[in-house]
Write an enzyme that holds these catalytic residues in place. Structure first.
Site, PDB file in Angstrom:
ATOM      1  CD  GLU A  31      -2.453   1.840   0.420  1.00  0.00           C
ATOM      2  OE1 GLU A  31      -2.476   3.073   0.257  1.00  0.00           O
ATOM      3  OE2 GLU A  31      -3.082   1.037  -0.303  1.00  0.00           O
ATOM      4  NE  ARG A 105     -15.008   4.525  -1.012  1.00  0.00           N
ATOM      5  CZ  ARG A 105     -15.058   3.825  -2.151  1.00  0.00           C
ATOM      6  NH1 ARG A 105     -14.273   2.785  -2.308  1.00  0.00           N
ATOM      7  NH2 ARG A 105     -15.880   4.172  -3.115  1.00  0.00           N
ATOM      8  CE1 TYR A 214     -25.192   5.160   0.846  1.00  0.00           C
ATOM      9  CE2 TYR A 214     -26.069   5.894  -1.267  1.00  0.00           C
ATOM     10  CZ  TYR A 214     -25.004   5.482  -0.490  1.00  0.00           C
ATOM     11  OH  TYR A 214     -23.746   5.400  -1.040  1.00  0.00           O
ATOM     12  CG  ASP A 291     -11.961   1.564  -9.285  1.00  0.00           C
ATOM     13  OD1 ASP A 291     -12.964   0.986  -9.747  1.00  0.00           O
ATOM     14  OD2 ASP A 291     -12.031   2.420  -8.384  1.00  0.00           O
TER      15      ASP A 291
END
Length: 400
Positions: A31, A105, A214, A291
């Site tokens: 990462e 998320r 939402y 992605d």
């Protein structure tokens, strides 16, 4: 060597690591940030996402943090009138086998991160920015910023929209700017008008714009995303935006959502990007995922869902310590390419034909959606919500 390398510690990268480790592989996640974390706001998770999360062993943990949704509601944002509503409770869950839910998320990323931390086959390494790769017979080497190198049996590029692995593998330049900007905010639920607090995903559609909201974070906040077609401004992703600028960008919004837009604070802006589908997902012992492979606009609410499906398919394709890595990576890509390409194209078309319709197209859209029964709506989304391998059916909600 260190087994399989995964570039990127987001949702897709962690899901890939978990899926591979559960098959017996040793996995190292690289990462670029020092800390494994997520930014952004809400995510919609269809039954296909929960099918994948079940295979990864974390569906329960995600559901514990999620808000189950009762319906997906489509409103005409210029009149404030309802157009259509698809129930996603009992009959829907029975048909598709899993619920429809929404999460922040972070509440999807954290269960995946914790599961990776618990698994003895996963090593998490922060501050490791993969900038490219080289290969020779039987191994691949990830090149790291600062001159570091790490060699493994395979490399999974799950490093997002601006993937360095994709740049080396596909070489197709920068992603395509959609000409849309999304403004996002989280609103404390006690500041939300009473009529908008229910567990429903609501979309307000207008000419060249739409607004979705939402509940997230266990229902304590409302996730608000307001999107309009406009030339992107030079600003970093997630740049703060003054509330007045957002309110001025949606002058035609009518109905109960208008006071919600007026009350929201803490706005941040993102320009939207995607890419056209490509045939090439693999290069020897290197493969793309999420992605990095198929960036898509948010209009089908499937970006994270498709990354989770990728992760499961990758683990199944590589199996239990295979010796023929290159062939198995090609099999993974062949399994995923057509489905994700369809979702990419549908995501574009939903924005153009349904979400942002104007004039006669808007009236025809309202009439078409309003005439659909719940069963017809389920048929329209079955190819998508039932997961990979589901039969395709034509329908408005599928963008057909």
């Amino acid at each position: 060597m260190t087994g399989i390398l995964v570039a990127g510690g987001g949702v897709g990268g962690l899901a890939a690591a978990l899926g591979l480790a559960r098959r017996g592989h040793r996995v190292t996640v690289l990462e670029r940030r020092e800390v494994f974390t997520e930014t952004g706001a809400g995510i919609q998770l269809g039954p296909n996402a929960f099918a994948a999360l079940t295979r990864l062993g974390v569906a329960g943990e995600v559901l514990d943090r999620a808000v189950r949704v009762d319906a997906l509601r489509f409103m005409d944002g210029t009149t404030g009138e309802p157009v259509a509503s698809m129930p996603v409770d009992g009959a829907y869950t029975a048909r598709f086998g899993h619920p429809y839910a929404v999460v922040h998320r972070v509440d999807l990323h954290l269960p995946l991160l914790e599961a990776c931390r618990r698994h003895p086959g996963v090593v998490l390494r922060g501050h490791q920015h993969v900038t490219g790769y080289t290969q020779r017979r039987g191994e691949v080497t990830a090149l790291l910023a600062g001159g570091g190198r790490l060699t493994g049996d395979a490399l999974v590029g799950a490093d997002g929209l601006h993937s360095a692995v994709r740049s080396r593998l596909v070489g197709d330049g920068a992603p395509r700017g959609a000409g849309h900007t999304v403004y996002r905010a989280l609103v404390p639920m006690d500041e939300v008008p009473e009529g908008l607090r229910s567990p429903v995903v609501t979309l307000w559609a207008g000419p060249s714009w739409h607004i979705v909201h939402y509940p997230v974070a266990g229902g304590s906040h409302l996730n608000l995303a307001a999107t309009r077609e406009e030339a992107p401004r030079r600003a970093p992703a997630g740049a703060p935006v003054l509330p007045g600028r957002v309110r001025a960008a949606f002058p035609g919004l009518r109905g109960a959502a208008r006071p919600l837009l007026e009350r929201a604070r803490g706005w941040r802006a993102w320009a939207l990007y995607d890419r056209a589908p490509v045939e090439r997902w693999t290069d020897g012992r290197v493969a793309l995922l999420g992605d990095a492979a198929h960036p898509m606009l948010q209009y089908a609410a499937q970006g994270a869902c498709q990354a989770l499906e990728d992760a499961v398919a990758l683990g199944e394709a590589l199996g239990d310590r295979p010796s023929d890595v290159e062939r198995r990576l090609r099999r993974y890509a062949a399994e995923r390419r057509a489905r994700t390409a369809r979702v990419q194209w549908v995501s574009r078309e939903l924005g153009r034909r349904l979400y942002h319709a104007a004039g006669r197209a808007r009236r025809e859209r309202n009439a078409m959606l309003g005439a659909l029964s719940p069963r017809e709506m389920y048929d329209a989304v079955a190819w998508l919500h039932a997961g990979a391998g589901a039969p395709a059916r034509a329908g408005a909600a599928a963008g057909g």
